[in-house]
Design a protein around this motif. Structure first.
Motif, short mmCIF file in Angstrom:
data_model
loop_
_atom_site.label_atom_id
_atom_site.label_comp_id
_atom_site.label_asym_id
_atom_site.label_seq_id
_atom_site.Cartn_x
_atom_site.Cartn_y
_atom_site.Cartn_z
N GLY A 11 22.68 11.92 17.22
CA GLY A 11 23.16 11.15 18.49
C GLY A 11 22.58 9.99 18.37
O GLY A 11 22.63 8.78 19.67
N LEU A 32 28.60 9.58 20.01
CA LEU A 32 28.30 10.75 21.56
C LEU A 32 29.88 11.71 20.58
O LEU A 32 29.64 13.09 20.32
CB LEU A 32 28.85 10.01 22.23
CG LEU A 32 28.46 11.27 22.95
CD1 LEU A 32 28.21 10.50 24.43
CD2 LEU A 32 30.12 11.83 23.79
N ALA A 35 28.05 13.46 17.40
CA ALA A 35 27.16 13.81 16.96
C ALA A 35 27.45 15.84 18.53
O ALA A 35 26.81 17.01 18.08
CB ALA A 35 25.66 13.62 18.31
N VAL A 80 23.41 9.96 23.89
CA VAL A 80 23.14 9.45 22.65
C VAL A 80 22.40 8.20 23.11
O VAL A 80 22.46 7.52 24.32
CB VAL A 80 24.40 8.25 21.90
CG1 VAL A 80 24.75 10.53 21.24
CG2 VAL A 80 25.91 7.87 22.44
#
Length: 155
Positions: A11, A32, A35, A80
């Motif tokens: 991220g 985001l 991840a 992130v």
């Protein structure tokens, strides 16, 4: 709240090539979603972040922006980050380019954790050396280590 524990290497974007605010927000949201495996919530998260940003820029000055939003489609807080060595016009309050962005997304029904996370970001990022070291990080792991070191110094 330890910020370093809120980030995954997947991220963190090192030296983003995004050239404007909207492009960078899209890149952060994409990061985001990937991840944290939130593909089903992608559009809702993006819409919420852009809507929040349209109300007032989250470019808080000193080369830092902290776009954030609350959304109803998630159950946890996620963060992130991205660095951008060339800087991006984020319509920051000091009118300076932004080199470091931290995106924070929280569930719609939470207040305390969201505010504590924003407070932690503000406290640690108040130090110019921390911001510089984060932007200079060459890997996501180095970025997280800089955060861990700052948390030890600033509590």
């Amino acid at each position: 709240m330890k910020l370093s524990e809120r980030f995954k290497p997947a991220g963190i974007r090192i030296n983003s090539s995004s050239t404007n605010k909207r492009e960078l927000i899209i890149e952060l949201v994409d990061s985001l979603v990937k991840a944290y495996e939130l593909e089903a919530s992608h559009q809702s998260i993006l819409d919420s972040v852009i809507s929040r940003e349209d109300k007032m820029s989250t470019g808080i000055g000193c080369g830092l922006a902290v776009p954030h939003a609350k959304v109803s489609c998630i159950d946890n807080m996620y963060m992130v980050a991205a660095t951008c060595a060339s800087g991006v016009d984020f319509e920051a309050i000091d009118k300076e380019p932004v080199y470091l962005m931290i995106l924070l997304i929280s569930p719609e029904n939470t207040i305390g954790p969201h505010l504590r996370a924003l407070s932690s970001v503000s406290r640690i990022m108040a130090d110019a050396k921390v911001r510089t070291d984060l932007v200079s990080s060459e890997t996501a792991e180095e970025f997280i280590q800089v955060l861990e070191d700052a948390e030890e110094r600033f509590g």
